[in-house]
Design a protein around this motif. Structure first.
Motif, PDB file in Angstrom:
ATOM      1  N   GLU A  24      11.472  -9.567  -2.039  1.00  0.00           N
ATOM      2  CA  GLU A  24      12.750  -9.678  -1.328  1.00  0.00           C
ATOM      3  C   GLU A  24      12.974 -11.113  -0.890  1.00  0.00           C
ATOM      4  OE1 GLU A  24      14.008  -5.592  -1.377  1.00  0.00           O
ATOM      5  OE2 GLU A  24      15.012  -7.475  -0.933  1.00  0.00           O
ATOM      6  N   TYR A  25      14.267 -11.471  -0.675  1.00  0.00           N
ATOM      7  CA  TYR A  25      14.641 -12.790  -0.155  1.00  0.00           C
ATOM      8  C   TYR A  25      15.377 -12.595   1.159  1.00  0.00           C
ATOM      9  CZ  TYR A  25      13.657 -14.616  -4.826  1.00  0.00           C
ATOM     10  OH  TYR A  25      13.054 -14.972  -5.993  1.00  0.00           O
ATOM     11  N   ILE A  26      15.022 -13.418   2.134  1.00  0.00           N
ATOM     12  CA  ILE A  26      15.700 -13.402   3.425  1.00  0.00           C
ATOM     13  C   ILE A  26      16.864 -14.376   3.357  1.00  0.00           C
ATOM     14  CG2 ILE A  26      15.491 -13.910   5.875  1.00  0.00           C
ATOM     15  CD1 ILE A  26      12.625 -13.020   5.763  1.00  0.00           C
ATOM     16  N   VAL A  27      18.067 -13.873   3.507  1.00  0.00           N
ATOM     17  CA  VAL A  27      19.273 -14.681   3.471  1.00  0.00           C
ATOM     18  C   VAL A  27      19.704 -14.957   4.903  1.00  0.00           C
ATOM     19  CG1 VAL A  27      21.637 -14.831   2.667  1.00  0.00           C
ATOM     20  CG2 VAL A  27      19.911 -13.680   1.263  1.00  0.00           C
ATOM     21  N   LYS A  28      19.709 -16.245   5.238  1.00  0.00           N
ATOM     22  CA  LYS A  28      20.050 -16.679   6.591  1.00  0.00           C
ATOM     23  C   LYS A  28      19.130 -15.975   7.592  1.00  0.00           C
ATOM     24  CE  LYS A  28      24.741 -17.885   5.243  1.00  0.00           C
ATOM     25  NZ  LYS A  28      26.179 -17.727   5.452  1.00  0.00           N
ATOM     26  N   ASN A  29      19.660 -15.214   8.535  1.00  0.00           N
ATOM     27  CA  ASN A  29      18.817 -14.575   9.551  1.00  0.00           C
ATOM     28  C   ASN A  29      18.781 -13.056   9.404  1.00  0.00           C
ATOM     29  OD1 ASN A  29      18.101 -16.988  10.901  1.00  0.00           O
ATOM     30  ND2 ASN A  29      20.102 -17.018  11.906  1.00  0.00           N
ATOM     31  N   LYS A  30      19.167 -12.564   8.271  1.00  0.00           N
ATOM     32  CA  LYS A  30      19.197 -11.127   8.070  1.00  0.00           C
ATOM     33  C   LYS A  30      17.819 -10.639   7.613  1.00  0.00           C
ATOM     34  CE  LYS A  30      21.707  -7.540   5.560  1.00  0.00           C
ATOM     35  NZ  LYS A  30      22.765  -7.273   4.559  1.00  0.00           N
ATOM     36  N   PRO A  31      17.171  -9.705   8.365  1.00  0.00           N
ATOM     37  CA  PRO A  31      15.842  -9.215   7.968  1.00  0.00           C
ATOM     38  C   PRO A  31      15.927  -8.374   6.706  1.00  0.00           C
ATOM     39  CG  PRO A  31      16.630  -7.975   9.845  1.00  0.00           C
ATOM     40  CD  PRO A  31      17.628  -9.081   9.624  1.00  0.00           C
ATOM     41  N   VAL A  32      14.794  -8.229   6.037  1.00  0.00           N
ATOM     42  CA  VAL A  32      14.711  -7.405   4.840  1.00  0.00           C
ATOM     43  C   VAL A  32      13.877  -6.163   5.143  1.00  0.00           C
ATOM     44  CG1 VAL A  32      14.968  -9.365   3.304  1.00  0.00           C
ATOM     45  CG2 VAL A  32      12.681  -8.645   3.985  1.00  0.00           C
ATOM     46  N   THR A  33      14.119  -5.113   4.406  1.00  0.00           N
ATOM     47  CA  THR A  33      13.418  -3.834   4.603  1.00  0.00           C
ATOM     48  C   THR A  33      12.563  -3.540   3.384  1.00  0.00           C
ATOM     49  OG1 THR A  33      15.211  -2.990   5.972  1.00  0.00           O
ATOM     50  CG2 THR A  33      13.704  -1.371   5.021  1.00  0.00           C
ATOM     51  N   LEU A  34      11.259  -3.206   3.656  1.00  0.00           N
ATOM     52  CA  LEU A  34      10.337  -2.818   2.602  1.00  0.00           C
ATOM     53  C   LEU A  34      10.103  -1.305   2.694  1.00  0.00           C
ATOM     54  CD1 LEU A  34       7.676  -5.675   2.763  1.00  0.00           C
ATOM     55  CD2 LEU A  34       9.730  -5.526   1.346  1.00  0.00           C
ATOM     56  N   THR A  35      10.090  -0.641   1.552  1.00  0.00           N
ATOM     57  CA  THR A  35       9.957   0.823   1.495  1.00  0.00           C
ATOM     58  C   THR A  35       8.782   1.192   0.592  1.00  0.00           C
ATOM     59  OG1 THR A  35      12.319   1.077   1.809  1.00  0.00           O
ATOM     60  CG2 THR A  35      11.116   2.982   0.933  1.00  0.00           C
ATOM     61  N   CYS A  36       8.051   2.225   1.042  1.00  0.00           N
ATOM     62  CA  CYS A  36       6.917   2.722   0.252  1.00  0.00           C
ATOM     63  C   CYS A  36       6.889   4.259   0.375  1.00  0.00           C
ATOM     64  CB  CYS A  36       5.608   2.109   0.744  1.00  0.00           C
ATOM     65  SG  CYS A  36       4.167   2.583  -0.224  1.00  0.00           S
ATOM     66  N   ARG A  37       6.677   4.977  -0.756  1.00  0.00           N
ATOM     67  CA  ARG A  37       6.621   6.441  -0.743  1.00  0.00           C
ATOM     68  C   ARG A  37       5.440   6.891  -1.621  1.00  0.00           C
ATOM     69  NH1 ARG A  37      11.457   8.624  -3.471  1.00  0.00           N
ATOM     70  NH2 ARG A  37      12.547   7.715  -1.706  1.00  0.00           N
ATOM     71  N   SER A  38       4.657   7.848  -1.040  1.00  0.00           N
ATOM     72  CA  SER A  38       3.446   8.293  -1.755  1.00  0.00           C
ATOM     73  C   SER A  38       3.258   9.802  -1.584  1.00  0.00           C
ATOM     74  CB  SER A  38       2.214   7.550  -1.216  1.00  0.00           C
ATOM     75  OG  SER A  38       1.036   8.002  -1.839  1.00  0.00           O
ATOM     76  N   THR A  39       2.594  10.409  -2.573  1.00  0.00           N
ATOM     77  CA  THR A  39       2.243  11.846  -2.538  1.00  0.00           C
ATOM     78  C   THR A  39       0.985  12.076  -3.373  1.00  0.00           C
ATOM     79  OG1 THR A  39       3.029  14.081  -2.981  1.00  0.00           O
ATOM     80  CG2 THR A  39       3.701  12.394  -4.538  1.00  0.00           C
ATOM     81  N   PRO A  40       0.085  12.962  -2.997  1.00  0.00           N
ATOM     82  CA  PRO A  40       0.001  13.570  -1.649  1.00  0.00           C
ATOM     83  C   PRO A  40      -0.598  12.544  -0.711  1.00  0.00           C
ATOM     84  CG  PRO A  40      -1.806  14.318  -2.982  1.00  0.00           C
ATOM     85  CD  PRO A  40      -0.998  13.438  -3.887  1.00  0.00           C
ATOM     86  N   ALA A  41      -0.155  12.448   0.503  1.00  0.00           N
ATOM     87  CA  ALA A  41      -0.637  11.447   1.445  1.00  0.00           C
ATOM     88  C   ALA A  41      -0.709  12.073   2.832  1.00  0.00           C
ATOM     89  CB  ALA A  41       0.290  10.244   1.460  1.00  0.00           C
ATOM     90  N   THR A  42      -1.791  11.708   3.522  1.00  0.00           N
ATOM     91  CA  THR A  42      -1.924  12.126   4.920  1.00  0.00           C
ATOM     92  C   THR A  42      -1.562  11.001   5.865  1.00  0.00           C
ATOM     93  OG1 THR A  42      -4.255  11.498   4.864  1.00  0.00           O
ATOM     94  CG2 THR A  42      -3.714  13.787   4.341  1.00  0.00           C
ATOM     95  N   GLN A  43      -1.764   9.738   5.421  1.00  0.00           N
ATOM     96  CA  GLN A  43      -1.391   8.565   6.218  1.00  0.00           C
ATOM     97  C   GLN A  43      -0.879   7.487   5.260  1.00  0.00           C
ATOM     98  OE1 GLN A  43      -3.973   7.200   9.431  1.00  0.00           O
ATOM     99  NE2 GLN A  43      -5.360   8.897   8.982  1.00  0.00           N
TER     100      GLN A  43
END
Length: 898
Positions: free
Chosen positions: A44-63
């Protein structure tokens, strides 16, 4: 605890007894599965002062948690969602975190900021791919910008562009006149891998402003525009066939022509060199009409009681298309009864056979002699005619071209040339002067000819500054010198005179051009015949490159090479804005070989050089120790540089039709050009309809646009299809065409309409413009305008006699010597020539004055050149009094003492 100061947390692995119940409890059938990722974090790239969001999804997962740069992200910064996969009934965990600009900037000493996702199940753990977070930016300045070019047609063009530094790397596109260039739709364009633009073959349509545009997710940057001008050099068409001889009989002329249309010069391309019309002498064989010879004598009366006589068409015989003789060549007449012989029945029986034979023989002999005589006469005449034809043909071959001036009988015939040679003919020669179209003054070329010898004592005497010799005889005598052979006979553009050590002044009327020859400039004992003339710019073809433009007339003074004891002062107009910060102004001089040399850069003059310039608001004063041909050439340093244009309006003096033409001339603001236009319009029958206006024309590559508005539509309408007319920028800046003008053709709806009121708007495209109100009566001219135009034209045709000796100066010679002796010597309190220069506002030239043997005399020379028409000698006396010199009283010396 993280060393970076970011709040982190290290989770502890859960024991089986501590596992969550509900959605996080794995079914027994899947308890031995490792987690796998359905969604992994991406860069991801941070444009000016706008934060970026990182997403992660897993299965089967307990933590599932994020680790950034080797440190666990605190659990409070995670947003966790738990769901169940409907297809497999396995638990699914999705986690998101926000990364701010401050977090990335706090990483010190690391190349890049990265994060990855770690997921647990009862069997083990899995790590996702690393996602790199970078701060996006794009610098403002291009590392390399495109540069404007002037290219010939079909030439390859390369425009370079290196975009600004940026993350992510900037993408580049090219624009022409604000429109995006697409190489896919126009294969004549090609964009290289390093972002340069290539025009494979320059077309006329490729003329325009090119801009390099760099853009990424942060910003969009534009380079400065680069102007590409595609020009076309003119080429001659083929010669037309020779016209028929102008004379039906005898000596005449024939001509052929060609035009500069193969191709036509465009966008400042060079015009064709050479003449467009050739003329040649010809001799037309005259047609000879036949003429009757004298009638022969009447024959004897024949047996049929008739007699006859004849004549021949031989005086002269018809030839070369001449007419045959008209009428009868044989006449018969009845005989009278006395002359008529006896009837044949009563006489023939008396004649014997011998008599018949005798008569028949005599008739046969007579006929033979007659036929022989006719043959001899015809042969003799044919030989004589053949000899005459040979002589005529020989004269055609040996006849040389003779110069012949053709004086036009009507103004529209002013374009006729003097007779010019057929360059394709090798058996003829031509002597005479070739002059270009509209050339009323002729070309004046300087060659390395011998100097004029001093005149014998008493050959010319000067009285009251006027020359005793006849001006026509003076020009004729000077024209025999090699350097003066092409002196124009139009004395309105040339001034000449004879001068000695007392000096004098030459002035070309109504041009602002003059030559001041100070006292002692010519060595004592020498007498020089000096001339001053203004040249036509297109005759000399002064070479200009880049942003250079001609700022002054081209002026010649001579003879070249004469010895001068001190500099003369040449005054001429210029059309720059007189701001040296905008220009690099150079003085150019033509050498003996005809080449132009730079002899002076304005503002960087060296007092040791033989030339020095003083640039005033509208005039240039040149101090020169050598005579020759000079011109001022300016090179603009930026787009703020401007030339002064003079806009002059003319119309037809008389309008008897519905059409009415207004001609708007756009010329350099110098008096010599205005004089030429006034003379030309006077020949065309034009009249001045408004005061001249001055417009500043900037070096901005933009054309000059003219239009007429606010006409009373009930009485007038414009016949132009376009709403405006344009004069190309380079035609004005380079001065490639003389007498640039636009013609507005208007039409009045009724012959009774005589009043015209309108607005003339003149502006440079994308610049400020001017508007002029026109209100006049087309049926008559106001007295003031008529008087002004007639006076200007009359003044243009007058000849100002040279002024020699004391009458040429306002300061008497003896008073001048006293002022110089008083101020040349240095004075401790500064009351010397330096204070005189300051009081006359000439302190900028102090170093130049100081380099001369008599600084005061040079200052007085400049004062004389500046104030010839408007100077007040009493003001000079006041300046002397302010300096504190008692010599100010010497201005009261009587004329006899002077």
């Amino acid at each position: 605890r993280s060393i970076t100061g970011v709040k982190t947390w290290t989770p502890l692995p859960l024991r089986p007894s501590q596992e969550h119940t509900g959605p996080t409890t794995l079914p027994a059938a899947f308890s031995d599965l490792l987690p796998h990722f359905q969604v992994e974090p991406v860069d991801e790239y941070i444009v000016k002062n706008k934060p970026v969001t990182l997403t992660c999804r897993s299965t089967p997962a307990t933590q599932i948690y994020f680790k950034c740069n080797g440190e666990w992200v605190h659990q409070d910064d995670h947003l966790i969602e738990r769901t169940v996969d409907p297809a497999t009934a396995l638990p699914v965990m999705q986690v998101t975190i926000d990364i701010t600009r401050q977090q990335v900037e706090k990483i010190f000493g690391l190349d890049e900021y990265w994060c990855q996702c770690v997921a647990w199940s009862t069997t083990g753990t899995q790590k996702s791919q690393k996602a790199y977070i970078r701060i996006a930016y794009l610098r403002k300045n291009f590392e390399e910008e495109p540069q404007g070019k002037e290219v010939a047609l079909d030439q390859e063009v390369l425009l370079r562009c290196h975009p600004p530094e940026g993350v992510p790397q900037a993408e580049v596109e090219w624009q022409r006149n604000e429109d995006v260039i697409d190489p896919a739709s126009d294969p004549n364009f090609f964009i290289t891998t390093d972002h340069n633009l290539v025009i494979k073959k320059a077309r006329l349509a490729d003329t325009g402003n090119y801009t390099c545009v760099a853009k990424n997710i942060v910003a969009r940057r534009k380079s400065t525009s680069a102007t590409v001008l595609v020009y076309v050099n003119g080429g001659w068409s083929t010669w037309t066939t020779w016209s028929s001889c102008s004379a039906v009989c005898g000596r005449g002329w024939q001509k052929r022509s060609r035009s500069c249309t193969n191709p036509t010069p465009l966008n400042g391309g060079t015009s064709c060199e050479g003449q467009n019309i050739q003329k040649s002498a010809c001799v037309a064989t005259c047609p000879v009409d036949g003429g009757w010879s004298e009638w022969s004598k009447w024959s004897a009366c024949g047996a049929d009681c008739s007699m006859w006589r004849s004549r021949e068409c031989t005086q002269p015989s018809p030839g070369t298309g001449g007419k045959d003789c008209q009428g009868l060549d044989l006449q018969s007449l009845n005989c009278t009864s006395e002359q008529c012989p006896q009837s044949e029945c009563t006489t023939t029986h008396i004649l014997g056979a011998e008599d018949v034979a005798l008569y028949v023989g005599m008739v046969a002999v007579a006929l033979c002699l007659t036929l022989l005589l006719i043959v001899v006469v015809l042969v003799y005449r044919r030989k004589k005619e053949g000899l005459d034809a040979d002589v005529a043909d020989s004269s055609i071959l040996t006849t040389g071209f003779q110069p012949m001036g053709i004086k036009p009988s009507k103004p529209e015939n002013s374009h006729l040339l003097t007779i010019q040679p057929d360059l394709t003919t090798t058996t003829t020669s031509y002597q005479g002067t070739l002059r270009s179209r509209h050339d009323t003054t002729g070309k004046f070329s300087m060659t390395n000819g011998p100097l004029l010898d001093p005149l014998p004592n008493g050959s010319h005497t000067l009285h009251n500054g006027k020359l005793n010799s006849d001006p026509a005889e003076f020009v004729s005598r000077l024209s025999t010198q090699s350097y003066f052979k092409t002196l124009p006979r139009d004395v309105a553009n040339t001034s000449y005179g004879t001068f000695n050590f007392l000096g004098g002044r030459l002035t070309i009327p109504n041009t602002g051009i003059s030559l001041l020859i100070p006292p002692e400039a010519i060595p004592r004992g020498k007498i020089y015949e000096i001339y001053l003339t203004v040249q036509r710019k297109e005759d000399l073809r002064l070479p200009l490159a880049g942003c250079q433009t001609l700022l002054s007339p081209v002026v010649s003074c001579g003879p070249p090479g004469v010895v001068l004891s001190r500099p003369v002062i040449l005054s001429m107009d210029h059309c720059s804005d007189a701001c040296l910060d905008n220009w690099a102004v150079r003085l150019k001089k033509q050498n003996y070989e005809g080449a132009w040399e730079d002899v002076l850069l304005m503002g960087e003059e060296l007092v040791s050089e033989p030339y020095y310039c003083q640039l005033e608001a509208e005039t240039c004063r040149l101090f020169s120790e050598q005579l020759g041909t000079f011109a001022l050439v300016g090179e603009s340093l930026h787009m703020g540089a401007a030339k002064r244009l003079r806009l002059v309006l003319f119309s037809d003096a008389y309008c008897s039709t519905l059409e009415y033409n207004i001609r708007v001339y756009c010329m350099d603001d110098t008096q010599d050009v205005f004089k030429e236009v006034m003379q030309m319009e006077r020949q065309l029958g034009g009249r001045l309809i408004d005061e001249p206006h001055v417009l500043l024309f900037k070096d901005s590559y933009h054309n000059l646009r003219l239009s007429i508005h606010d006409m009373p539509l009930a009485h007038w309408r414009s016949k132009l299809l376009a709403g405006y007319q344009e004069i190309p920028f380079y035609h004005i800046w380079n001065g490639s065409q003389r007498y640039l003008h636009c013609t507005f053709t208007l039409e009045r709806l009724s012959l009774s309409t005589c009043e015209l009121t309108c607005q003339l708007c003149v502006w440079q495209v994308e610049g400020e413009g001017q508007s002029f109100s026109l209100d006049f009566n087309i049926a008559k001219v106001t007295l003031s305008i008529t008087a002004r135009s007639e006076a200007a034209a009359d003044y243009a045709a007058t000849v100002i006699q040279p002024l020699a000796g004391p009458s040429a100066f306002q300061i008497p010679y003896l008073i001048r010597q006293k002022i110089c002796s008083s101020l040349d010597a240095p004075c401790p309190n500064g009351a010397d020539w330096r204070m005189l220069a300051q009081r006359l506002k000439l302190e900028r030239h102090m170093s130049f004055f100081a380099s001369k043997a008599s600084p005061t005399s040079v200052i007085l020379d400049l004062w004389e050149a500046q104030h010839f028409h408007s100077g007040n000698i009493n003001q000079l006396a006041t300046v002397m009094a302010d300096i504190g010199k008692q010599e100010a009283m010497i201005f009261l010396v009587s004329d006899g003492e002077c």
